[in-house]
Design a protein around this motif. Structure first.
Motif, mmCIF file in Angstrom:
data_model
loop_
_atom_site.group_PDB
_atom_site.id
_atom_site.type_symbol
_atom_site.label_atom_id
_atom_site.label_comp_id
_atom_site.label_asym_id
_atom_site.label_seq_id
_atom_site.Cartn_x
_atom_site.Cartn_y
_atom_site.Cartn_z
ATOM 1 N N ASN B 56 0.831 -1.205 0.000
ATOM 2 C CA ASN B 56 0.000 0.000 0.000
ATOM 3 C C ASN B 56 0.867 1.257 0.000
ATOM 4 O O ASN B 56 1.678 1.464 0.904
ATOM 5 C CB ASN B 56 -0.920 -0.036 1.229
ATOM 6 C CG ASN B 56 -1.865 1.153 1.254
ATOM 7 O OD1 ASN B 56 -1.441 2.278 1.532
ATOM 8 N ND2 ASN B 56 -3.132 0.917 0.940
ATOM 9 N N GLN B 58 0.145 4.514 0.382
ATOM 10 C CA GLN B 58 -0.052 5.552 1.407
ATOM 11 C C GLN B 58 0.519 5.128 2.765
ATOM 12 O O GLN B 58 1.078 5.952 3.489
ATOM 13 C CB GLN B 58 -1.519 5.961 1.469
ATOM 14 C CG GLN B 58 -1.951 6.584 0.112
ATOM 15 C CD GLN B 58 -3.198 7.432 0.192
ATOM 16 O OE1 GLN B 58 -4.045 7.226 1.061
ATOM 17 N NE2 GLN B 58 -3.319 8.391 -0.718
ATOM 18 N N GLN B 75 3.249 6.325 -14.662
ATOM 19 C CA GLN B 75 2.631 6.092 -13.357
ATOM 20 C C GLN B 75 3.069 7.104 -12.307
ATOM 21 O O GLN B 75 2.436 7.238 -11.249
ATOM 22 C CB GLN B 75 2.984 4.680 -12.871
ATOM 23 C CG GLN B 75 2.432 3.600 -13.796
ATOM 24 C CD GLN B 75 2.840 2.209 -13.343
ATOM 25 O OE1 GLN B 75 3.036 1.970 -12.147
ATOM 26 N NE2 GLN B 75 2.963 1.284 -14.275
ATOM 27 N N ARG B 78 0.590 10.248 -11.135
ATOM 28 C CA ARG B 78 -0.569 9.763 -10.383
ATOM 29 C C ARG B 78 -0.150 9.287 -8.990
ATOM 30 O O ARG B 78 -0.785 9.610 -7.985
ATOM 31 C CB ARG B 78 -1.215 8.609 -11.169
ATOM 32 C CG ARG B 78 -2.494 8.059 -10.589
ATOM 33 C CD ARG B 78 -3.041 6.894 -11.428
ATOM 34 N NE ARG B 78 -2.061 5.846 -11.751
ATOM 35 C CZ ARG B 78 -1.584 4.941 -10.898
ATOM 36 N NH1 ARG B 78 -2.013 4.936 -9.647
ATOM 37 N NH2 ARG B 78 -0.693 4.054 -11.289
ATOM 38 N N GLN B 79 0.951 8.544 -8.916
ATOM 39 C CA GLN B 79 1.427 8.048 -7.626
ATOM 40 C C GLN B 79 1.909 9.184 -6.731
ATOM 41 O O GLN B 79 1.695 9.148 -5.510
ATOM 42 C CB GLN B 79 2.560 7.046 -7.845
ATOM 43 C CG GLN B 79 2.077 5.729 -8.458
ATOM 44 C CD GLN B 79 3.234 4.781 -8.754
ATOM 45 O OE1 GLN B 79 4.337 5.214 -9.069
ATOM 46 N NE2 GLN B 79 2.971 3.491 -8.658
ATOM 47 N N ALA B 82 -1.101 10.854 -5.277
ATOM 48 C CA ALA B 82 -1.706 9.986 -4.248
ATOM 49 C C ALA B 82 -0.862 9.970 -2.984
ATOM 50 O O ALA B 82 -1.388 10.016 -1.862
ATOM 51 C CB ALA B 82 -1.857 8.564 -4.796
ATOM 52 N N ALA B 83 0.443 9.930 -3.135
ATOM 53 C CA ALA B 83 1.336 9.917 -1.983
ATOM 54 C C ALA B 83 1.245 11.229 -1.210
ATOM 55 O O ALA B 83 1.255 11.240 0.027
ATOM 56 C CB ALA B 83 2.778 9.678 -2.438
ATOM 57 N N GLU B 85 -1.147 13.129 -0.666
ATOM 58 C CA GLU B 85 -2.321 13.208 0.216
ATOM 59 C C GLU B 85 -2.046 12.619 1.594
ATOM 60 O O GLU B 85 -2.684 12.974 2.570
ATOM 61 C CB GLU B 85 -3.492 12.411 -0.386
ATOM 62 C CG GLU B 85 -4.128 13.061 -1.587
ATOM 63 C CD GLU B 85 -5.198 12.123 -2.193
ATOM 64 O OE1 GLU B 85 -5.590 11.145 -1.512
ATOM 65 O OE2 GLU B 85 -5.598 12.389 -3.338
#
Lengths: 280, 280
Positions: B56, B58, B75, B78-79, B82-83, B85
């Motif tokens: 995972n 996060q 990728q 996007r990663q 997401a990270a 956050e």
């Protein structure tokens, strides 16, 4: 096969390697070298690549049983014809030139009775030059193409095969034209491509080249004069293969331009399959 | 610089090498790895590239001080978003992607306050994949491009520089566009060329390829999916440089076809000069 006297014309990377291998493997009792510079011949002798150096071709070929021409492709036919005038009946002449059709065509049918020429091309060597890069193991497990035409003497062909196998090489017999068409794709076109790519990189980007660029362009460090002669000898096949490559580049261009990732993936996957099959 | 927790997203050749180098050089006290496959993460841990593996993203970035994305270029953005956050204020995000403009554009201005992204591209790696090819010395003396835009936080840029220098690399700061234009020529075009050349060789000629062909096409063994994404990211610059190359190939073609050995010699000599300047 034990050769009493082997004469190597041109003691650079290939000629020097040939001399070292022939002496270390006991393939020849005596190795004579022909060159244009006494200091290079002396160096080759100190290295153990030759027993004696000669500036004069005919002096060096007179006692020879086998003569191998390791000079640029545009000099081999002329030297072979000159050597043939001086050497004894029964002498075998061969070469290591990267092209075969022009050389074989220029020599065949013009030799004195009893003197045979068989074309050879060991797929070994590098972008480096000179006996200082000679390596007695250069031919080991490498393929050497030996050429055959309707005029090739079968006994001379077998002696040539035995010579290369004695040096550790694998041998494949092909016609000179078949050789030149194949090598246009596997050797001459890669050189042209590497040179085209290296040539368009400006100095300010040198520092931004990494291993991939260096691998892709390595052969472009080869000697321009040698390669100019190779391209001249194999003009038609090189142009045909260059056109084939440009058509493939156009396919890549269309796929990249249109964002056709599926088509691009097919092209890249097929290339990877070939490259993986070749091994490192 | 000692990083308390370094998180590496993607523990393949580059991510694995980064982890090994960071741990062996004492640059990070703890290295976390993110991947999709437990067995690869376990392998990377046994190798000493990471201390702990996570499936995972996060979970793995929450305790991180520095996060490096070592995943395919399509990728990374996007990663990173997401990270961002999940990670704490003050976290530095960077990457190793072969293209920079699309990635930086997609991430900049979309990060929470206190979280910074700086693009990086170490000019290291190879056609090989996976942590089994990881090498703690991969970045030593290699150039890493670190990108700067008007929105780049100066302190984050300096931390990124310090990170790469701590791994043994040399650092050069460029704009993302300048990077992409340069690498189109020095990396993406060579890949395209190598793939085009490898792709046109039929199986019956595999045995007639030697070291030169293998060098010239080596990079074509790279992963097609990775390279499809790189070409998509850097479309315009790749096409511009492909056109430049095709114009140079046309010059070679004219010289070979017309037997203009002087023109061919000029082209080959200029290419040799560039290649000699790059060293082995």
């Amino acid at each position: 096969m034990t050769i009493q006297t082997l004469t190597i014309v041109g003691v650079g990377l290939l000629g020097g390697s040939l001399g070292l291998a022939a002496r270390q493997r006991g393939l020849a009792r005596r190795v004579l070298g022909v060159g244009r510079h006494l200091d290079v011949l002396d160096y080759a002798r100190q290295l153990g690549a030759i027993d004696e150096g000669f500036l004069n071709l005919q002096d060096a070929v007179r006692p020879a049983e086998v003569i191998v021409f390791c000079t640029p492709v545009d000099q081999i036919a002329r030297q072979a014809l000159a050597a043939a005038e001086a050497c004894a009946p029964g002498t075998l002449l061969t070469d290591v030139g990267s092209t075969k059709a022009d050389i074989v065509r220029a020599v065949e049918g013009r030799l004195p009775t009893g003197v045979a020429f068989v074309g050879s091309h060991p797929l070994a060597g590098s972008e480096k030059r000179g006996p200082e890069h000679a390596n007695p193991r250069l031919f080991e497990r490498r393929l050497t193409v030996v050429t055959q035409t309707p005029r090739t003497d079968p006994a001379a062909l077998e002696r040539t095969r035995t010579l290369w196998e004695g040096l550790g090489a694998r041998v494949r017999v092909m016609s000179p034209d078949e050789h030149d068409r194949a090598l246009a794709l596997t050797s001459h076109l890669p050189h042209l491509l590497a040179a085209a790519l290296a040539g368009i990189v400006p100095p300010e980007l040198y520092d931004l080249t990494a291993a991939g660029f260096r691998d892709t362009t390595r052969v472009a460090a080869g000697d321009p004069a040698l390669w100019t002669a190779i391209f001249a000898h194999n003009r038609t096949a090189v142009l045909d293969n260059l056109d084939l490559l440009c058509a493939r580049l156009a396919e890549f261009r269309r796929a990249v331009e249109s964002g056709d990732t599926a088509a691009l993936d097919v092209l890249l996957t097929q290339a990877k399959k070939v490259r993986d099959a070749l091994g490192s």
